[in-house]
Every structure is written in C-alpha cells, then in structure tokens.
Design a protein around this motif. Structure first.
Motif: not given
Length: 246
Positions: A130, A175, A229
C-alpha cells in the motif's frame, strides 16, 4: 508483522503517523531531511527493535532506494509507504520564480514519484503493498487570499500520480491512495506564516481545525483496508463539502 516507511516523519503529521503505527505493532522506517530532528524523534518514539531511520532529502531518488533497502534489510519487506515529506509556502503567482517552482516540484512531486517507484519495485516482488500520498484539499478547492499556485500545482501532480499508480498496479495487489488534509495543527502552519491556525477554523464546517492524529488514523485505515484504491480522501472537516455563513 508489517513494515511501514514514513517520510517527513521527524515532526507534525509524519511523527504522529509513525507513533500510531508503532503503537499498532508495525515495524517503521522514518525519514527526514533534518538529521538532528530525526535523531531526536527516533529516541522519543522508542521501540528500538522496530524502528529505523534514514536521513536525507527525499527529492533525491537515492534516498527512496535507501529507505526501501533499510526496510528490507532490517525487517524483511515493505508493506506500506507513506509519502508525507513535503513543503508548502504561499507566494503570489506573479512573484513566483523558476527556482520556487522547481523546489516544490522536486520535493513534493519528484520525491513522492521516486520514493513510490522504489517501493513498487519491492512490492512487486512481495505480491502487494500500500502507498499513501499526502496531498491537499486546495487542489480541488482554491481559496482567494491564500496565493499558493506553486505548491498546489505540485500537489495536483501528487493527486494525479496517485490515481495513475492505482490503475497501473492494481492487478499486482498494490493499493495507492492519497489523503488531502484541510487545516491541520502542525509546525507547517507556522512555516507558512499562520501564527494562529485556529483562526482558520471557519474554513471547515465543523468549525475547528484538524489534528495530526486525525491524519494518522486515516493513514492506518488506508494501510490496512484491502479494497480501497485510487481514492483522494478529503480530511478537512467539511472544507470541500460546503461553506459556513457567519
């Protein structure tokens, strides 16, 4: 145990994010261009077994690489990268010089770009991760009387980069989101010439300014959510949603 890299983490928002992630059991690698501040923050945060630091100007691509290398060598992987390092200074448009624009683009946009690039290379090997960027509500909600075309232009690039990376690497389980804060109580306010940040509370529907902890909590949510996302999330007390009539 997950590992997070946080840039611009020696003061303000970045420091609060680092503290919360450490409290939640993460390994953390913090960065700042100010080596002295970074050292003090590292001592203050504690958790020596789960905390590492890399001093350096994030506008240099080599610093992003060093952050990833440090995370991997100390903790084995990079799960989360929070691109918090940035600068912001109001200046009338007609007074902006090339050196001014270059400075904002290099630190805010280029720093985020190449730090993310180093992280994505590692995340592709791991099977996901992420990235959380820090933008500003001023990209979508300009304010007359607060001339800041140069930094806002660079942050606009950060917003665009966020969505493009989300599209490009979503299939790889990476993401990418951004937090767009409103007025947050932090050392940045004094640096931009705002002596009393609370005087700006009226810009928000909640009639108060935000705290660094508010940003940290949203960053933690985005780090751990597995189905968000490509979002630019306004954290602004209603700044963009509407206006108050006093």
């Amino acid at each position: 145990m997950k590992t997070a890299i946080i840039t611009g983490a020696s003061t303000g928002i970045g420091k609060s994010i680092a503290k919360l992630f450490l409290d939640k059991g993460y390994n953390v690698v913090i960065n700042s261009a100010n080596a002295s501040n970074l050292e003090s923050t590292q001592k203050e945060l504690g958790h020596a077994d789960r905390l590492a630091s890399v001093a350096g100007d994030i506008s240099h691509a080599s610093v992003g690489k060093q952050l990833v290398e440090t995370a991997v060598s100390r903790f084995g992987k990079v799960d989360v990268v929070i691109n918090n390092a940035g600068i912001f200074q109001p200046k009338p448009f007609l007074e902006v010089e090339e050196k001014d624009l270059d400075r904002f683009l290099e630190i805010n946009l280029k720093g985020t770009f190449f730090n993310s690039q180093a992280a994505v290379r590692q995340m592709l090997q791991q099977g996901g991760g992420a990235i959380i960027n820090i933008g500003t509500v001023l990209v979508d909600h300009a304010i007359d009387g607060f001339p800041a075309t140069a930094p806002i232009s660079s942050k606009g690039g950060v917003h665009a980069l966020t969505r493009q990376l989300a599209a490009e690497f979503g299939r790889n389980n990476i993401r990418v989101n951004a937090i767009a804060p409103g007025i947050i109580r932090s050392p940045l306010q004094a640096k931009t010439g705002v002596a009393d940040a609370d005087s700006l509370a009226g810009l928000h529907l909640l009639n108060r300014i935000g705290e660094t902890q508010d940003v940290a909590e949203l960053a933690l949510y985005l780090a751990e959510s597995n189905f968000v996302t490509g979002e630019i999330i306004n954290l602004d007390g209603g700044h963009v949603a509407g206006h108050r009539i006093s």
